[in-house]
Design an enzyme around this catalytic site. Sequence first.
Site, PDB file in Angstrom:
ATOM      1  N   GLY A  21      23.641 -16.860 -76.742  1.00  0.00           N
ATOM      2  CA  GLY A  21      23.401 -17.669 -75.564  1.00  0.00           C
ATOM      3  C   GLY A  21      21.953 -17.634 -75.127  1.00  0.00           C
ATOM      4  O   GLY A  21      21.235 -16.660 -75.368  1.00  0.00           O
ATOM      5  N   ALA A  22      21.525 -18.728 -74.488  1.00  0.00           N
ATOM      6  CA  ALA A  22      20.132 -18.835 -74.031  1.00  0.00           C
ATOM      7  C   ALA A  22      20.069 -19.437 -72.630  1.00  0.00           C
ATOM      8  O   ALA A  22      19.088 -20.086 -72.277  1.00  0.00           O
ATOM      9  CB  ALA A  22      19.323 -19.677 -75.016  1.00  0.00           C
TER      10      ALA A  22
ATOM     11  N   ALA B 136      21.546 -16.339 -67.663  1.00  0.00           N
ATOM     12  CA  ALA B 136      21.910 -14.923 -67.772  1.00  0.00           C
ATOM     13  C   ALA B 136      21.207 -14.242 -68.933  1.00  0.00           C
ATOM     14  O   ALA B 136      21.031 -13.023 -68.930  1.00  0.00           O
ATOM     15  CB  ALA B 136      23.421 -14.793 -67.925  1.00  0.00           C
TER      16      ALA B 136
ATOM     17  N   ASP C 270      18.636  -7.569 -62.653  1.00  0.00           N
ATOM     18  CA  ASP C 270      19.536  -7.718 -63.801  1.00  0.00           C
ATOM     19  C   ASP C 270      19.001  -6.992 -65.026  1.00  0.00           C
ATOM     20  O   ASP C 270      19.769  -6.435 -65.819  1.00  0.00           O
ATOM     21  CB  ASP C 270      19.742  -9.199 -64.123  1.00  0.00           C
ATOM     22  CG  ASP C 270      20.657  -9.895 -63.127  1.00  0.00           C
ATOM     23  OD1 ASP C 270      21.455  -9.189 -62.466  1.00  0.00           O
ATOM     24  OD2 ASP C 270      20.577 -11.125 -63.006  1.00  0.00           O
TER      25      ASP C 270
ATOM     26  N   ASN D 190      17.210 -11.969 -57.641  1.00  0.00           N
ATOM     27  CA  ASN D 190      18.539 -11.732 -57.074  1.00  0.00           C
ATOM     28  C   ASN D 190      18.529 -10.701 -55.949  1.00  0.00           C
ATOM     29  O   ASN D 190      19.560 -10.433 -55.353  1.00  0.00           O
ATOM     30  CB  ASN D 190      19.525 -11.294 -58.162  1.00  0.00           C
ATOM     31  CG  ASN D 190      19.202  -9.911 -58.730  1.00  0.00           C
ATOM     32  OD1 ASN D 190      18.119  -9.369 -58.516  1.00  0.00           O
ATOM     33  ND2 ASN D 190      20.140  -9.345 -59.471  1.00  0.00           N
TER      34      ASN D 190
ATOM     35  N   GLY E  64      31.159  -5.497 -69.498  1.00  0.00           N
ATOM     36  CA  GLY E  64      30.110  -6.026 -68.643  1.00  0.00           C
ATOM     37  C   GLY E  64      30.143  -5.560 -67.201  1.00  0.00           C
ATOM     38  O   GLY E  64      29.220  -5.852 -66.437  1.00  0.00           O
TER      39      GLY E  64
ATOM     40  N   SER F 271      30.093  -7.883 -54.742  1.00  0.00           N
ATOM     41  CA  SER F 271      29.002  -7.104 -54.150  1.00  0.00           C
ATOM     42  C   SER F 271      29.375  -6.454 -52.819  1.00  0.00           C
ATOM     43  O   SER F 271      29.002  -5.301 -52.574  1.00  0.00           O
ATOM     44  CB  SER F 271      27.762  -7.978 -53.993  1.00  0.00           C
ATOM     45  OG  SER F 271      27.222  -8.312 -55.254  1.00  0.00           O
TER      46      SER F 271
ATOM     47  N   LYS G 172      19.062 -18.357 -57.092  1.00  0.00           N
ATOM     48  CA  LYS G 172      18.103 -17.394 -57.637  1.00  0.00           C
ATOM     49  C   LYS G 172      16.729 -17.998 -57.911  1.00  0.00           C
ATOM     50  O   LYS G 172      15.700 -17.385 -57.628  1.00  0.00           O
ATOM     51  CB  LYS G 172      18.656 -16.763 -58.919  1.00  0.00           C
ATOM     52  CG  LYS G 172      19.864 -15.869 -58.695  1.00  0.00           C
ATOM     53  CD  LYS G 172      20.303 -15.226 -60.007  1.00  0.00           C
ATOM     54  CE  LYS G 172      21.508 -14.333 -59.812  1.00  0.00           C
ATOM     55  NZ  LYS G 172      21.909 -13.672 -61.085  1.00  0.00           N
TER      56      LYS G 172
ATOM     57  N   SER H 200      32.434 -12.948 -55.050  1.00  0.00           N
ATOM     58  CA  SER H 200      31.490 -11.849 -55.212  1.00  0.00           C
ATOM     59  C   SER H 200      32.135 -10.483 -54.963  1.00  0.00           C
ATOM     60  O   SER H 200      32.830 -10.285 -53.960  1.00  0.00           O
ATOM     61  CB  SER H 200      30.298 -12.029 -54.279  1.00  0.00           C
ATOM     62  OG  SER H 200      29.414 -10.926 -54.368  1.00  0.00           O
TER      63      SER H 200
ATOM     64  N   ARG I 192      16.955 -24.868 -76.887  1.00  0.00           N
ATOM     65  CA  ARG I 192      17.038 -24.103 -75.637  1.00  0.00           C
ATOM     66  C   ARG I 192      16.650 -22.652 -75.872  1.00  0.00           C
ATOM     67  O   ARG I 192      15.997 -22.037 -75.026  1.00  0.00           O
ATOM     68  CB  ARG I 192      18.448 -24.190 -75.062  1.00  0.00           C
ATOM     69  CG  ARG I 192      18.557 -23.591 -73.672  1.00  0.00           C
ATOM     70  CD  ARG I 192      19.852 -23.951 -72.991  1.00  0.00           C
ATOM     71  NE  ARG I 192      19.850 -23.513 -71.604  1.00  0.00           N
ATOM     72  CZ  ARG I 192      20.867 -23.677 -70.768  1.00  0.00           C
ATOM     73  NH1 ARG I 192      21.958 -24.315 -71.177  1.00  0.00           N
ATOM     74  NH2 ARG I 192      20.795 -23.232 -69.527  1.00  0.00           N
TER      75      ARG I 192
END
Length: 278
Positions: A131-132, A135, A105, A86, A244, A16, A65, A14, A160
């Site tokens: 993507g699914a 995120a 997010d 989060n 990102g 953070s 989460k 992380s 999905r």
Amino acid sequence: MKRAFVIGHPIGHSRSPLIHGHWLKTYGIDGSYTPFDVRPDELRDFLGRIRSGEFVGGNVTVPHKEDAFRLVDHRDPETSHLGAFNTLVGRTGANGITIAGSNTDLYGFLANLDQRAPGWSEGAENAIVLGAGGAARAIVAALAQRVSGNVHVLNRTVARAEALIADLGTANLAAHALEDFAALAPTARLVVNTTTIGMHGTRFEGLTLDALPKNALVTDIVYVPMQTPLLAEAATLGLRTVDGLGMLLHQAVPGFEAWFGNRPEVTPELRAVIEATL
């Protein structure tokens, strides 16, 4: 001294603590932000430490989460539809300290684009999300608010993508297979990769980025490496790109403000601190 945390399992990766540590030093705040490796079976007890007053709150990362969403006392109405939190904040009331949860997010994704590509959503009729998974949920929900046309969710398993759309319940969403990218690209002003493809040099096969409009924007939530193969190809074609890292930085802003009372800024100096670790 106000104390905050980030918990996950594992947690060593992380960034953070670096982000919040930088802000604590910058704003001269007497506070701390500490990482803890917390196993899933330890989560409930750890959250009790907020209710006891030991912590003012903290961040939650994988794999906690969804469980945090279930365990908090108050759910943020604007992000509850994501089913995962989060950011946790202790609230003091007549009945003691309770825990409020939210998902930053969605905010972080939009704030990153607004800072790095000002005006990106002006005339952004259609968007493609690759993507699914977990995120993708916050990003699809964010784009549903800002894109005037449709948000096309592409996934290897279409079912999905269909399930994600059904959960969010927004009218301007559509599910597709990854193979449909070429047909959708000519009308897309934005492409977002929410998968882990891009890490370790991995790349999508068969995505025809040259079919995108010349004013399209391509962004990736992967930030290690900063320039993924997808972003590199987009840049070669002359398309705008956004990495990102900014999403990671911006999603931290609301939590820091709630815990320590100062709304921090995402500055070039902060980016440099985190980039040095990548």
